[in-house]
Design a protein around this motif. Structure first.
Motif, short mmCIF file in Angstrom:
data_model
loop_
_atom_site.label_atom_id
_atom_site.label_comp_id
_atom_site.label_asym_id
_atom_site.label_seq_id
_atom_site.Cartn_x
_atom_site.Cartn_y
_atom_site.Cartn_z
N GLN A 121 0.97 -1.29 -0.07
CA GLN A 121 0.00 -0.03 0.06
C GLN A 121 0.96 1.19 0.06
OE1 GLN A 121 -0.79 -2.76 2.16
NE2 GLN A 121 -2.25 -3.36 0.61
N HIS A 122 2.42 1.06 0.29
CA HIS A 122 3.09 2.30 0.34
C HIS A 122 3.69 2.42 -0.89
CE1 HIS A 122 1.94 1.86 4.57
NE2 HIS A 122 2.51 2.90 4.72
N SER A 123 4.41 3.63 -1.22
CA SER A 123 5.28 3.80 -2.34
C SER A 123 6.68 3.43 -1.90
CB SER A 123 5.38 5.20 -2.80
OG SER A 123 4.01 5.94 -2.73
N SER A 124 7.52 3.32 -2.79
CA SER A 124 9.00 3.02 -2.78
C SER A 124 9.54 4.29 -2.27
CB SER A 124 9.52 2.34 -3.78
OG SER A 124 9.18 1.09 -4.19
N HIS A 163 -7.66 3.87 6.11
CA HIS A 163 -7.07 3.18 4.92
C HIS A 163 -6.77 4.18 3.93
CE1 HIS A 163 -8.14 -1.06 6.38
NE2 HIS A 163 -9.31 -0.35 6.73
N ASP A 164 -7.21 5.30 3.90
CA ASP A 164 -6.88 6.48 2.99
C ASP A 164 -5.55 7.05 3.39
OD1 ASP A 164 -9.35 6.32 1.82
OD2 ASP A 164 -10.32 7.70 2.83
N ALA A 165 -4.66 6.98 2.27
CA ALA A 165 -3.50 7.70 2.46
C ALA A 165 -3.53 9.25 2.45
CB ALA A 165 -2.60 7.34 1.17
N THR A 166 -2.93 10.00 3.21
CA THR A 166 -2.99 11.38 3.29
C THR A 166 -1.82 11.94 2.98
OG1 THR A 166 -2.34 11.59 5.69
CG2 THR A 166 -4.77 11.27 5.05
N SER A 167 -0.74 11.34 2.47
CA SER A 167 0.64 11.76 2.21
C SER A 167 1.02 11.32 0.75
CB SER A 167 1.57 11.35 3.23
OG SER A 167 1.95 9.89 3.01
N TRP A 168 1.91 12.03 0.21
CA TRP A 168 2.35 11.70 -1.14
C TRP A 168 2.99 10.28 -1.07
CZ3 TRP A 168 1.64 13.72 -5.51
CH2 TRP A 168 2.46 13.26 -6.71
N GLY A 169 3.64 9.72 -0.04
CA GLY A 169 4.27 8.66 0.12
C GLY A 169 3.31 7.38 0.38
N GLY A 170 2.10 7.52 0.49
CA GLY A 170 1.06 6.53 0.79
C GLY A 170 0.67 6.40 2.23
N ALA A 171 1.33 6.92 3.17
CA ALA A 171 0.96 6.95 4.57
C ALA A 171 -0.10 7.58 4.79
CB ALA A 171 2.09 7.10 5.46
N HIS A 172 -0.80 7.12 5.98
CA HIS A 172 -1.79 7.89 6.65
C HIS A 172 -1.43 8.89 7.78
CE1 HIS A 172 -6.15 8.79 8.07
NE2 HIS A 172 -5.46 8.74 9.14
N TYR A 173 -1.26 10.04 7.69
CA TYR A 173 -0.79 11.02 8.79
C TYR A 173 -1.81 11.88 9.61
CZ TYR A 173 3.87 10.19 6.93
OH TYR A 173 5.12 9.71 6.66
N ASP A 174 -2.99 12.21 8.84
CA ASP A 174 -3.89 13.34 9.33
C ASP A 174 -4.99 12.61 10.06
OD1 ASP A 174 -2.85 15.93 7.73
OD2 ASP A 174 -2.54 14.27 6.69
N ALA A 234 1.61 1.59 11.89
CA ALA A 234 0.42 1.77 11.87
C ALA A 234 -0.17 2.96 12.20
CB ALA A 234 -0.04 0.74 13.02
N SER A 235 -1.43 3.43 11.82
CA SER A 235 -1.71 4.82 12.22
C SER A 235 -1.80 4.83 13.66
CB SER A 235 -3.34 4.98 11.62
OG SER A 235 -4.28 4.04 12.08
N ARG A 252 -24.78 24.67 20.63
CA ARG A 252 -24.21 26.02 21.14
C ARG A 252 -22.61 26.10 20.67
NH1 ARG A 252 -21.77 27.06 25.95
NH2 ARG A 252 -21.80 25.15 26.59
N CYS A 253 -22.08 25.13 20.41
CA CYS A 253 -20.76 25.15 20.23
C CYS A 253 -20.32 23.94 19.65
CB CYS A 253 -19.59 25.29 21.52
SG CYS A 253 -17.79 25.21 21.41
N VAL A 254 -19.81 23.92 18.31
CA VAL A 254 -19.13 22.80 17.59
C VAL A 254 -17.63 22.67 17.58
CG1 VAL A 254 -19.10 21.53 15.56
CG2 VAL A 254 -21.21 22.55 16.07
N PHE A 255 -17.08 21.68 18.21
CA PHE A 255 -15.72 21.54 18.41
C PHE A 255 -14.87 20.61 17.67
CE2 PHE A 255 -11.59 20.95 20.58
CZ PHE A 255 -11.52 22.07 21.66
N ALA A 256 -13.77 20.68 16.94
CA ALA A 256 -13.29 19.59 16.23
C ALA A 256 -11.55 19.77 16.55
CB ALA A 256 -13.70 19.71 14.90
N LEU A 257 -10.99 18.75 16.51
CA LEU A 257 -9.60 18.79 16.40
C LEU A 257 -9.14 18.07 15.17
CD1 LEU A 257 -6.64 18.70 17.67
CD2 LEU A 257 -7.46 16.47 19.05
N LEU A 258 -8.43 19.08 14.69
CA LEU A 258 -7.83 18.37 13.07
C LEU A 258 -6.51 18.58 13.17
CD1 LEU A 258 -10.66 20.08 10.92
CD2 LEU A 258 -10.75 17.93 11.88
N GLY A 259 -5.74 17.99 12.45
CA GLY A 259 -4.39 18.38 12.21
C GLY A 259 -3.47 17.17 11.67
N ASP A 260 -2.18 17.55 11.41
CA ASP A 260 -1.01 16.52 11.01
C ASP A 260 -0.66 15.70 12.16
OD1 ASP A 260 0.93 15.51 9.87
OD2 ASP A 260 2.03 16.82 8.96
N PHE A 261 -1.10 14.71 12.55
CA PHE A 261 -0.71 13.79 13.65
C PHE A 261 0.69 13.27 13.51
CE2 PHE A 261 -4.70 15.12 14.76
CZ PHE A 261 -5.11 14.64 15.99
#
Length: 442
Positions: free
Chosen positions: A27-30, A383-394, A355-356, A332-341
């Motif tokens: 699943q990953h690029s070389s 299962h979704d890759a979030t990086s150019w190299g095929g890894a899941h970071y976000d 692993a993620s 009243r308030c919607v709260f989300a934590l998003l980012g590059d983990f």
């Protein structure tokens, strides 16, 4: 690049300093790399280029090497070798200077790697993205949130590369995001982010930059940014949003009293995200969009260490400190934590292979804690890759009452963006069948 000539060796037998290709799984690029140490037990310590930074994989067993490592051959005419041309240059410099060193030198190298500008050409992907199907359909009663590591946007000798800005804008537009938080933004990137907002949606898009993510090292020159569709945000929140507030995480006094009340900050014990000055220990940030109707949206964001696994582990264990102490009223308030983990960056906590974060023991413990404490859940598809190299970071954590059964997804998917980039690069070459455009992979 004759200086990088490598000869074929017997299968799975590599020498110290030998150039290699490393592929973690199908699943990953070389990735391009070299052997730092060939151990007596048949295993290896290798250094690889991943997302334009050099990382260590300190223990590759002999059995894993048979599956994951290949020798570099036929270098000058080999298409795979040419595709990694920029990586070989970075690796050659790294190898000549001792490959990261040890102790303090190694920590300094890890911090420098986190701050290394992306050495990649920018191609006009925005032209192809105009023809791509948008990401899903818009729900007029809900906001769509996004996260994007923009790789030192606004920094370096060319802070406003036009193709990169156009590429980023095209991805954000076609993703149908209403609010998007960016990591790796230069602290002096106001003009760059203004250009990006204008490219996305003209005057209808606003933005806000945070303070620096730290007071020393790479974090001192880096911040977060939030871009948002004013009309959509004000429609869903039910009133005008006079301004976007931004503040950095503080163990004792994050934000102000109004924020702490609406976000149910309470008296929960909060971790110290500076970790006594650990390398690449960026502080998390918060953006608050409060409408005149009394309803608000809070977006927290984080960018964990990439090369320094010890610091990243500490950050993972402290993630619960960034979220409410009890369930929120989402009317009243919607709260989300998003980012590059950097979720899958050589992350093997309790696993036999990378692993993620959500699949590790720390990730599962955090999920249990947040479900019980404030009814937050991780909505990422791992299962979704979030990086150019095929890894899941976000990763994305959102209160369950606000998101329902919805899940996040990646746009464009990694296979599609890679295909578009290859085609764009082909057109740039002499005789490639198209005019050149400048650079960019957003």
């Amino acid at each position: 690049m004759s200086s990088l000539t490598a000869t074929a060796t017997e299968a799975t037998k590599f020498k110290t300093n030998e150039w290699i290709y490393f592929q973690q799984s199908r699943q990953h690029s070389s990735r391009a790399g070299y052997v730092k140490t060939a151990r007596r037990d048949g295993g290896y310590h290798v250094r690889l280029v991943q997302n334009s930074t050099i990382v260590d994989v300190e223990r590759v067993s002999a059995s894993d090497a048979r599956r994951q490592m290949r020798a570099v051959q036929a270098v000058e005419q080999d298409a795979e070798f040419k595709a990694h041309a920029a990586d070989w240059r970075v690796l050659a410099h790294d190898r000549e200077h001792g490959g990261g060193g040890s102790g303090k030198k190694k920590k300094a190298a890890a911090a420098d790697a986190d701050a290394m500008p992306c050495d990649a050409p920018y191609v006009a992907l925005h032209e192809a993205l105009r023809k791509e199907r948008p990401s899903g359909t818009k729900n007029e009663r809900r906001l769509r949130l996004g996260t994007f590591n923009v790789c030192h946007l606004g920094g370096g000798a060319n802070p406003n590369p036009p193709e990169k800005i156009r590429n980023l804008a095209a991805v954000i537009r076609r993703s149908l995001s209403d609010v998007i938080v960016l990591q790796e933004v230069s602290t002096n990137a106001d003009e760059t982010v203004a250009l990006l907002a204008a490219e996305i949606g003209g005057d209808d898009w606003g933005f806000r930059l945070s303070d620096a993510t730290g007071s020393s090292g790479p974090a001192k020159g880096e911040c977060y940014a939030l871009l948002y569709n004013r009309t959509r945000v004000e429609t869903v929140l039910g009133g005008e949003v006079p301004a976007v507030e931004s503040f950095m995480y503080d163990r004792r006094d994050t934000g102000h009293a109004a924020f702490r009340r609406e976000a149910e900050w309470g008296t929960a014990q909060r971790a110290d995200f500076s970790f006594a000055g650990a390398s690449a220990a960026r502080l998390p940030g918060f953006f608050r969009l409060a409408s005149c109707s009394g309803r608000s949206l809070v977006v927290a964001t984080v960018h964990t260490a990439f090369s320094d696994a010890a610091t990243r582990r500490q950050q993972f264990r402290a993630l619960g400190s960034l979220l409410p102490s009890k369930p929120l009223d989402c009317s009243r308030c919607v709260f989300a934590l998003l980012g590059d983990f950097n979720s899958n960056a050589s992350n093997t906590e309790g696993m036999t292979s990378s692993a993620s974060f959500a699949q590790t023991k720390f990730g599962k413990a955090l999920a249990d804690e947040l479900t019980q404490r404030c009814r937050f859940s991780n909505v990422s598809n791992h299962h979704d890759a979030t990086s150019w190299g095929g890894a899941h970071y976000d990763e994305a954590y959102v209160q369950a009452d606000a998101v329902g059964s919805r899940h996040s997804h990646v746009y464009p998917i990694q296979r599609r963006i890679a295909a578009l980039a290859r085609e764009a690069v082909r057109k740039r070459r002499p005789g490639g069948g198209g005019g050149g455009g400048g650079g960019g992979g957003g």
